[in-house]
Design a protein around this motif. Structure first.
Motif, PDB file in Angstrom:
ATOM      1  N   GLY A 236       0.813  -1.189   0.000  1.00 28.05           N
ATOM      2  CA  GLY A 236       0.000   0.000   0.000  1.00 28.05           C
ATOM      3  C   GLY A 236       0.860   1.257   0.000  1.00 28.05           C
ATOM      4  O   GLY A 236       1.950   1.284   0.568  1.00 28.05           O
ATOM      5  N   VAL A 237       0.366   2.301  -0.652  1.00 28.44           N
ATOM      6  CA  VAL A 237       1.087   3.572  -0.758  1.00 28.44           C
ATOM      7  C   VAL A 237       0.258   4.650  -0.064  1.00 28.44           C
ATOM      8  O   VAL A 237      -0.734   5.120  -0.637  1.00 28.44           O
ATOM      9  CB  VAL A 237       1.328   3.944  -2.235  1.00 28.44           C
ATOM     10  CG1 VAL A 237       2.113   5.251  -2.341  1.00 28.44           C
ATOM     11  CG2 VAL A 237       2.062   2.827  -2.961  1.00 28.44           C
ATOM     12  N   PRO A 238       0.595   5.039   1.168  1.00 28.31           N
ATOM     13  CA  PRO A 238      -0.199   6.053   1.870  1.00 28.31           C
ATOM     14  C   PRO A 238      -0.309   7.341   1.058  1.00 28.31           C
ATOM     15  O   PRO A 238       0.695   7.884   0.588  1.00 28.31           O
ATOM     16  CB  PRO A 238       0.583   6.279   3.170  1.00 28.31           C
ATOM     17  CG  PRO A 238       1.352   5.019   3.375  1.00 28.31           C
ATOM     18  CD  PRO A 238       1.711   4.546   1.989  1.00 28.31           C
ATOM     19  N   PHE A 239      -1.553   7.787   0.866  1.00 28.52           N
ATOM     20  CA  PHE A 239      -1.861   9.010   0.120  1.00 28.52           C
ATOM     21  C   PHE A 239      -1.342   8.966  -1.317  1.00 28.52           C
ATOM     22  O   PHE A 239      -1.294   9.991  -2.005  1.00 28.52           O
ATOM     23  CB  PHE A 239      -1.310  10.252   0.833  1.00 28.52           C
ATOM     24  CG  PHE A 239      -1.668  10.316   2.283  1.00 28.52           C
ATOM     25  CD1 PHE A 239      -2.995  10.304   2.671  1.00 28.52           C
ATOM     26  CD2 PHE A 239      -0.687  10.347   3.252  1.00 28.52           C
ATOM     27  CE1 PHE A 239      -3.342  10.342   4.023  1.00 28.52           C
ATOM     28  CE2 PHE A 239      -1.013  10.382   4.595  1.00 28.52           C
ATOM     29  CZ  PHE A 239      -2.351  10.377   4.981  1.00 28.52           C
ATOM     30  N   GLY A 240      -0.957   7.785  -1.777  1.00 26.28           N
ATOM     31  CA  GLY A 240      -0.468   7.652  -3.144  1.00 26.28           C
ATOM     32  C   GLY A 240       0.890   8.264  -3.382  1.00 26.28           C
ATOM     33  O   GLY A 240       1.304   8.415  -4.534  1.00 26.28           O
ATOM     34  N   SER A 241       1.630   8.624  -2.327  1.00 29.41           N
ATOM     35  CA  SER A 241       2.907   9.308  -2.473  1.00 29.41           C
ATOM     36  C   SER A 241       4.037   8.413  -1.985  1.00 29.41           C
ATOM     37  O   SER A 241       3.999   7.908  -0.862  1.00 29.41           O
ATOM     38  CB  SER A 241       2.896  10.620  -1.672  1.00 29.41           C
ATOM     39  OG  SER A 241       4.104  11.320  -1.819  1.00 29.41           O
TER      40      SER A 241
END
Length: 382
Positions: A236-241
């Motif tokens: 998973g990539v928190p906040f897509g960043s």
């Protein structure tokens, strides 16, 4: 305060978008997959020409942030040399295609993707944000993701073409699939869909012909979560960043042969060591960070007046349901309703319950300092 400036298009490689930290350059990997060597090269480009940050978008594309005007031409040349962009900017702008997690070389999804790439240049001009979903993998996971024209399967495994916003679709066979897609695209344009901008909004104003509403798609499957799967390890990539250096490190240390980009802010490491540490990523199911949404906020976006992601990180464990911290009323990170939405306004926050950033707030003018004790504050809020 002036109203937020809403763009009618998304950044691309040929047409980047200016933000508070420089240009945002979007790369749309073909089939949503990058071989390991290209991942490492892209990470190096993000560090050499940008600020070292990559973003995973809601449509499973990657964005390089912080690119200067002077660095952009060189970056574009190197992306072209890596085979990551289309030669024709118009085709690149149209290539908004969602792929399922479990597609395989030569399967139905792969064949539809190849046919769609040939068909895109022949479609009528449509709004820039129009997208396509190939939800024809082993399980349906794309029904709630951002797309306007959807290829899906019915409960018996037959192929459907469905307009987003319609509950049912039109049965098609593979050899006629692209002709049917062209018919639906032409209906959208001829019936005034450009004014609405998106298919679902258009169908709220006009009725879809009966021929496009004949069969139900298969039931969607639960949202995918980080962890080991048959296709590889999901991160998973928190906040897509994600830090480009961190991504390069996990690719190299895991020995993964490729990286598959997925919706839901997930990355899939194909054929890699699942035991390798992945700092900065979510590696187990149930993380509240993957139910929290936040745009880059100030100072990275010129329209935001508040910082967003540090606050969203603190609040995420305290919110039962989806959290959205938005730097302005545009709601770029989550353009729909959330259980709790905080909207930046003149350096403070408005609070919306069970709504979108543009909905009427329950409370206004909340100082960011009030959220130093988020559990107490949120418990007492109406």
């Amino acid at each position: 305060m002036s109203a937020p400036q809403i763009k009618g298009w998304c950044p691309g490689a040929h047409r980047p978008m200016l933000s508070g930290d420089g240009l945002v350059v979007r790369v749309r990997p073909f089939r949503a997959e990058l071989r390991a060597a290209r991942v490492l090269a892209l990470c190096e480009l993000a560090r050499a020409h940008g600020n070292g940050t990559l973003e995973l978008t809601s449509r499973a594309n990657l964005q390089i942030r912080g690119v200067s005007e002077a660095a952009f031409p060189g970056l574009l040349e190197e992306l072209d040399a890596l085979g990551l962009i289309d030669a024709d900017p118009a085709v690149e702008a149209r290539r908004n295609i969602l792929m399922p997690a479990g597609w395989r070389d030569g399967d139905l999804t792969d064949r539809l993707h190849a046919a769609l790439l040939e068909t895109l240049p022949t479609l009528p001009p449509m709004p820039a944000k129009i997208g396509f979903a190939l939800d024809t993998g082993p399980q349906g996971h794309l029904a709630s993701e951002s797309a306007d024209i959807r290829f899906e399967l019915d409960p018996a495994g037959g192929l459907l073409l469905r307009a987003d916003g319609a509950a049912t679709g039109r049965p098609v066979v593979e050899k006629d699939a692209m002709a049917a897609l062209a018919q639906l695209a032409n209906w959208f344009v001829d019936s005034g869909g450009a004014a609405s901008g998106r298919m679902a909004r258009h169908l709220r104003q006009i009725s879809l012909p009966d021929e496009w509403q004949r069969a139900l798609p298969r039931a969607p499957r639960p949202t995918l979560e980080p962890g080991d799967t048959a296709n590889g390890r999901l991160l998973g990539v928190p906040f897509g960043s994600v830090d480009a250096g961190a991504l390069a490190e996990v690719m190299e240390r895991s020995g993964a042969r490729a990286l598959r980009l997925m919706t839901g802010r997930l990355l899939c490491l194909l054929d890699g060591d699942s035991e390798v540490p992945a700092p900065g990523f979510v590696t187990t199911p149930g993380s509240p960070l993957l139910a929290a949404h936040a745009c880059p906020g100030a100072p990275f976006c010129p329209q935001a007046t508040v910082a967003t992601r540090a606050l969203a990180t603190r609040l995420a464990p305290e919110v039962d349901g989806t959290l959205h911290v938005s730097g302005c009323a545009k709601g770029c990170a989550l353009p729909r309703a959330a259980r709790l939405t905080l909207v930046g306004t003149d350096g403070a926050f408005d609070l919306v319950r069970d709504g979108a950033p543009w909905d009427p707030p329950r409370r206004t003018g909340l100082s960011p300092l009030l959220f130093d004790d988020p559990a107490t504050l949120l418990t007492g809020m109406p």
